[in-house]
Structure formats: structure tokens, C-alpha cells
Design an enzyme around this catalytic site. Structure first.
Site, PDB file in Angstrom:
ATOM      1  CB  THR A  33      28.411 106.035  11.631  1.00 38.21           C
ATOM      2  OG1 THR A  33      27.316 106.225  12.588  1.00 38.21           O
ATOM      3  CG2 THR A  33      28.854 105.008  11.608  1.00 38.21           C
ATOM      4  NE  ARG A  93      17.029  97.167  16.901  1.00 33.12           N
ATOM      5  CZ  ARG A  93      16.855  96.221  17.471  1.00 33.12           C
ATOM      6  NH1 ARG A  93      16.719  94.997  16.694  1.00 33.12           N
ATOM      7  NH2 ARG A  93      16.274  96.655  18.963  1.00 33.12           N
ATOM      8  CG  PHE A 134      20.787  91.653  11.005  1.00 32.72           C
ATOM      9  CD1 PHE A 134      19.881  91.588  12.131  1.00 32.72           C
ATOM     10  CD2 PHE A 134      20.825  92.150  10.097  1.00 32.72           C
ATOM     11  CE1 PHE A 134      19.955  92.945  12.810  1.00 32.72           C
ATOM     12  CE2 PHE A 134      19.734  93.612  10.830  1.00 32.72           C
ATOM     13  CZ  PHE A 134      20.082  94.003  11.984  1.00 32.72           C
ATOM     14  CG  LEU A 135      20.836  84.669   9.365  1.00 27.78           C
ATOM     15  CD1 LEU A 135      20.738  83.055  10.366  1.00 27.78           C
ATOM     16  CD2 LEU A 135      21.629  83.898   7.693  1.00 27.78           C
ATOM     17  N   GLY A 175      14.999  88.935   1.818  1.00 28.93           N
ATOM     18  CA  GLY A 175      13.867  90.025   1.850  1.00 28.93           C
ATOM     19  C   GLY A 175      14.621  90.697   0.397  1.00 28.93           C
ATOM     20  CB  CYS A 219      23.007 103.068   8.995  1.00 27.78           C
ATOM     21  SG  CYS A 219      22.906 104.033  10.252  1.00 27.78           S
TER      22      CYS A 219
END
Ligand code: NAD
Length: 445
Positions: free
Chosen positions: A121, A153, A251-252, A255, A262
Site C-alpha cells: 500500500t 484481510r 463493518f458496523l 468495539g 492497515c
């Protein structure tokens, strides 16, 4: 095609194994001789489900090798993937020294035309930098530079590499695009979409995607704070939001804040890139700021549950930044444990795979063999990573082992009602506590 993958870490090793599985002949190169020696003797230096089997299969079938000999790997390969680290510098910018070093080595060692592909990246403009480094050297061979960012991932890296949502190819030369299509032909065959664009756009796609995902996490974490203050349940709110197909449910999960190798570094890098171009990327700045505050809030959440933590024994279940990995880079457990230790807490901890990495990060922590040993004599138990083995704990055994039955569940693995019935004082993220814990922290205090 003969391929070299330079950098044999989480991305390089998965890329090398995946490309070999596609039928290419791959040499994975690293400067870390112990890593290469381990791989040559069949040992996988990281924990990643399914990786060992795919590496073993391709080594056995003669398509995958490991080496420290960069000259040989560059000499014999048509395509060279750069998969070295791009860690953050103190100002948030990506450290490109490893990428530049590899580009200089390619320039020095290439003996024919090469396709040079950036998997790491990297900030917008890096492809151009690599082109310039190669063009400035005195060989006469052409190099086609391609940006091919990776979206795997950790924890599901093999599946992500073998069946990605899309393949992004950034190139200015159609011949480079054709060679990339050849390398990824098996993905084309199963109808994986290809996004073909220029190098700069491809580089930005990676940062924009990670920035957006991090935004979703910070957003739901702030919604969780509102839920705690107003008496809502973030899981119901997330469900109600996520069923809207424009939003989506992924991704909801509220936490302890995002971590890993990343999101923290890529959000910092994209903010830095924007600043360099004279623009403040304010959403990303806010996302990072919220994430810092959410992490601080987790320390407060534990101390709300325990009272003054000085001298209290706190058990922590899970240390890696997410389950199914041993990666400790920027894990939210680092500020959590450090914060609790600063307040005088005594820490016991367990993670199924990340213990050896964790040992080099934490001091004065008693590392345990499982969740039950961790709970032994604890004043509170914190669930910090959502490993499956923590989802179905024998709660009565845990309770018996603890000095006081207090659980702080930072991953919302358990039902508050059930925890109350089991006799625990239970708090979680963005949901009403099972038994009132003293006060709930306010973000920013
Ligand atoms: P890593 O630290 O696990 O691996 C990098 C490897 O490169 C190390 O083994 C290091 O020894 C090696 N290396 C450094 N300089 C070298 C050189 N000159 N020659 C040969 N090897 C060299 O890093 P990673 O997690 O695999 O990440 C690599 C890149 O991929 C980063 O840019 C990262 O942002 C990106 N990325 C990572 C993930 C992820 O989940 N880890 C996902 C997508 C993209």
C-alpha cells in the site's frame, strides 16, 4: 509466468502462494534470512488459516520457492511484485524506504524487460517514483510499472486472495494490463471484476477504501457511545442501519476501536497525502481522532467496572487486533493493557495465537494457557478479541475461578440478560450493562 515476490510477510507470502496456485512459477524473496530458512524447511512464520496447506501444495508441485537471492529472482522473473512493508513514520506518512530500496535493486539487477508491480500500500505518486528510479539507472531494458493494491484481510487472507471482490490494475501501458490479465487469468475465468485505471487512481483506491471502512468503524463506535448515554442497544441500531442496502451491514460492529497493520497507518497516510497536496481531509482526521478517544474510553470502561484498578487483577482474553491472526501491530489491546498497568492493575492475559508476538510488546504480564487459567483470581475479565473459543466459555467455571464475577466484553459476544442470570456484573459496548456499573465514561473526558 515466472514471478518474483519481494517481501514475504503477510501479503507477500499469501500473494506468492496464491499466484503459484494459479499456475505461475513463483520465487518469494525476503531479506529476513530466518524467515526464508523457516519457509524452506516447511515452517510458516505467521498464523494464517489455510496458508500452510496452500504453501505445502505449491512447493511440492514445484511452483513455489523461497530465497534470499534477489539477483537470481529478478534475473529469472518476467513479473516482480513488490510486497514489502510501508510502515508509518512519526508524522503519519508512509515510510517508502523499503519500496525504494527494492526499486533500486530491480534497476541494478534487471537483465531484460520487466513488469514491476506494487502490491504494497503506497501513496499516490509511488508508481511514478519507481519508474524514475528504474529509468535513471544505466541499463537499457524497459520496465512497465503497475499498481495492483491488495485487499486481503488477515484471518481470511487465502479466501480473499483467491476470490477477491475485485482486482485493481493501475497501468499506463496496455501491454502491462495484458500481462496482469494473464497472471490473474483464473480470477477472470470466475468473473471477478477487474478495475483497470491509471496508476495514481489505483494507488488512491486502496487508501480510499481503507479510509472509508475505518470511517464506518469510527461512526458505529460513536453511535455506541450515544447508545450508552441514551439507553440504546448498538447492535439493534447497527442491524436497523445495515439492512439498508445503501449502507450494508459489514463493518458496523461496535468495539474497542480499529487496529492492525492497515487501518491506523493507512488513515494516517491518506491524511498526510491530502495535506501534502494542500488539502485537509477532515473526515479522516476525525476518524483517527475518534479512534484514539474510543481506545481511551475502553480503559475507562474497565475501571468503571472494577473501581480503582490499583492492585486489582484483570484478565484479558484476546490480544491480537482481530481473531484468526497472530498480528499484534497497533492492536487496541496495547493502549488498553498499558493504560490499565499505568493505573496499577495486575494483568493476566491469553490469546490463542498472538502470545509470542505479545511477549515482545508487553512487560509484567502473566501469560496464561487458556481462558480459565486467565480468569483465576481475577477481579475482572475483559474480552478484547472475538476469537470463537471465547464465544462459548463455560461461564460457571469462569465465575468459580474469579475473585469477583465482573466481565467487560469489548466485543459484545454475550447476551447481557444471560450474563445477569449467570450471576455476572457485565458491561459491553453500546448496550445496557447487565448490572449497573458505576458511571459510563464520556468521550473526550
Ligand atoms: P510484513 O511486515 O508482514 O512483511 C514485509 C516483509 O518485507 C518482511 O518480511 C520484510 O523482511 C520484507 N522486506 C523488507 N525490505 C525488504 C527488501 N529490501 N527485500 C526483501 N524483503 C524485504 O508486511 P505486510 O503486512 O505483508 O504488508 C506489506 C504491504 O502490504 C504493506 O504496504 C501493507 O500496507 C500492505 N497490505 C497489508 C495487508 C495486511 O493485512 N497485512 C493487507 C493489504 C495490504
Amino acid at each position: 509466468m515466472d514471478i518474483a515476490v519481494i517481501g514475504t510477510g503477510y501479503v507477500g507470502l499469501v500473494t506468492g502462494a496464491g499466484l503459484a496456485d494459479f499456475g505461475n512459477d513463483v520465487i518469494c524473496v525476503d531479506i529476513d534470512t530466518s524467515k526464508i530458512e523457516a519457509l524452506q524447511s516447511g515452517k510458516i512464520p505467521i498464523y494464517e488459516p489455510g496458508l500452510e496447506a496452500i504453501v505445502a501444495r505449491n512447493v511440492e508441485e514445484g511452483r513455489l520457492r523461497f530465497s534470499t537471492d534477489l539477483a537470481d529472482a529478478i534475473g529469472r522473473s518476467r513479473a516482480i511484485f513488490i510486497a514489502v512493508g510501508t510502515p508509518p513514520l512519526p508524522d503519519g506518512s508512509a515510510d517508502l524506504r523499503y519500496v525504494a530500496e527494492v526499486a533500486r535493486s530491480i534497476a541494478r539487477l534487471m537483465k531484460g524487460p520487466k513488469l514491476v508491480i506494487t502490491k504494497s500500500t503506497v501513496p499516490i505518486g509511488t508508481g511514478r517514483m519507481i519508474e524514475e528510479i528504474i529509468a535513471e539507472s544505466d541499463h537499457k531494458h524497459p520496465a512497465l510499472v503497475v499498481s495492483n493494491p491488495e485487499f486481503l484481510r488477515e484471518g481470511s487472507a487465502i479466501e480473499d486472495f483467491m476470490r477477491p471482490d475485485r482486482v485493481v490494475i493501475g497501468a499506463s501501458d496496455p501491454a502491462a494490463v495484458e500481462l496482469m490479465r494473464e497472471i490473474y487469468a483464473p480470477l477472470h475465468a470466475i468473473d471477478i471484476p477487474f478495475v483497470v485505471t491509471n496508476v495514481e487512481s489505483a494507488e488512491l483506491i486502496k487508501y480510499a477504501a481503507n479510509g472509508f471502512l475505518a470511517t464506518k468503524i469510527s461512526f458505529i463506535n460513536e453511535v455506541a457511545v450515544l447508545c450508552e448515554l441514551m439507553g440504546g442497544d448498538v447492535q439493534d441500531v447497527a442491524k436497523g442501519m445495515g439492512l439498508d442496502s445503501r449502507i450494508g451491514s459489514k463493518f458496523l460492529q461496535a468495539g474497542p476501536g480499529f487496529g492492525g497493520s492497515c487501518f491506523p497507518k493507512d488513515t494516517a497516510a491518506v491524511a498526510d497525502i491530502a495535506r501534502r497536496y494542500g488539502y485537509e481531509f477532515r473526515i479522516i482526521d476525525a476518524v483517527m481522532d475518534v479512534n484514539r478517544r474510543i481506545k481511551e474510553r475502553m480503559v475507562q470502561k474497565v475501571t468503571d467496572a472494577t473501581g480503582d484498578p490499583s492492585g486489582k487483577v484483570i484478565g484479558v482474553l484476546g490480544l491480537a487486533f482481530k481473531p484468526e491472526t497472530d498480528d499484534m501491530r497497533d492492536s487496541p489491546t496495547i493502549p488498553l493493557l498499558n493504560g490499565l498497568q499505568r493505573l496499577g492493575a495486575v494483568i493476566r492475559a491469553y490469546d490463542p495465537e498472538a502470545m509470542s508476538n505479545a511477549r515482545s510488546i508487553f512487560s509484567d504480564v502473566t501469560f496464561c494457557g487458556d481462558a480459565y487459567e486467565t480468569a483465576d483470581g481475577c477481579d475482572a475479565l475483559v474480552i478484547a478479541t472475538e476469537w470463537n473459543e471465547f464465544r462459548a466459555l463455560n461461564l460457571q467455571r469462569i465465575k468459580k475461578a474469579m475473585r469477583s464475577p465482573v466481565i467487560v466484553d469489548l466485543r459484545n459476544l454475550y447476551d447481557p440478560k444471560k450474563m445477569k442470570e449467570e450471576g455476572f456484573e457485565y458491561s459491553s459496548v453500546g448496550r445496557p450493562p447487565a448490572m449497573p456499573v458505576r458511571t459510563s465514561a464520556k468521550v473526550g473526558e
